[in-house]
Design a protein around this motif. Structure first.
Motif, PDB file in Angstrom:
ATOM      1  N   GLU A  38       1.148  -1.970   2.270  1.00 34.45           N
ATOM      2  CA  GLU A  38       1.947  -0.794   1.899  1.00 34.45           C
ATOM      3  C   GLU A  38       1.997  -0.638   0.378  1.00 34.45           C
ATOM      4  O   GLU A  38       1.895   0.475  -0.142  1.00 34.45           O
ATOM      5  CB  GLU A  38       3.368  -0.913   2.450  1.00 34.45           C
ATOM      6  N   ASN A  41      -1.225   0.783  -0.899  1.00 27.47           N
ATOM      7  CA  ASN A  41      -1.405   2.197  -0.554  1.00 27.47           C
ATOM      8  C   ASN A  41      -0.591   3.127  -1.446  1.00 27.47           C
ATOM      9  O   ASN A  41      -0.880   4.313  -1.516  1.00 27.47           O
ATOM     10  CB  ASN A  41      -1.054   2.441   0.912  1.00 27.47           C
ATOM     11  N   ASP A  42       0.415   2.613  -2.144  1.00 24.95           N
ATOM     12  CA  ASP A  42       1.226   3.406  -3.066  1.00 24.95           C
ATOM     13  C   ASP A  42       0.616   3.299  -4.469  1.00 24.95           C
ATOM     14  O   ASP A  42       0.931   2.401  -5.248  1.00 24.95           O
ATOM     15  CB  ASP A  42       2.668   2.891  -3.058  1.00 24.95           C
ATOM     16  N   THR A  43      -0.274   4.231  -4.786  1.00 25.74           N
ATOM     17  CA  THR A  43      -1.048   4.165  -6.025  1.00 25.74           C
ATOM     18  C   THR A  43      -0.159   4.141  -7.262  1.00 25.74           C
ATOM     19  O   THR A  43      -0.391   3.351  -8.179  1.00 25.74           O
ATOM     20  CB  THR A  43      -2.004   5.376  -6.108  1.00 25.74           C
TER      21      THR A  43
END
Length: 102
Positions: A38, A41-43
């Protein structure tokens, strides 16, 4: 009888595979692998974290080099004050140059 041993062998290998998969799943849970995925996935979160880490690293290097330079300059000044014949003059010249640039 041959068929039963083959069937039992198939079940035990299936059971071993299932228990191995469960063990891997438990290991991934302990590692908090889902949370890590997770996070990746959070750039913007990754960029922010790396930016802050880079700032801290750069600040630490700047402070470290400053302290190291101050300690080196202190010892060079002490060496120059000892009036060593060859090294003393050389070190005094270095200290004078450094002080001019500060």
């Amino acid at each position: 009888m041959g068929r039963d041993s083959g069937a039992n062998s198939g079940r035990s290998s299936d059971q071993q595979a299932y228990s191995k998969i469960e063990e891997i799943a438990r290991t991934l849970e302990k590692m908090k692998f889902g949370e890590y995925v997770e996070y990746l996935n959070d750039t913007w979160r990754v960029i922010r974290t790396n930016f802050i880490a880079g700032l801290a690293r750069g600040f630490g290097m700047a402070v470290g080099f400053t302290l190291l330079g101050a300690v080196a300059l202190y010892f060079l000044t002490r060496l120059a004050n000892e009036n060593l014949p060859i090294i003393g003059g050389f070190i005094a010249e270095i200290v004078k140059i450094v002080k001019q640039h500060l």
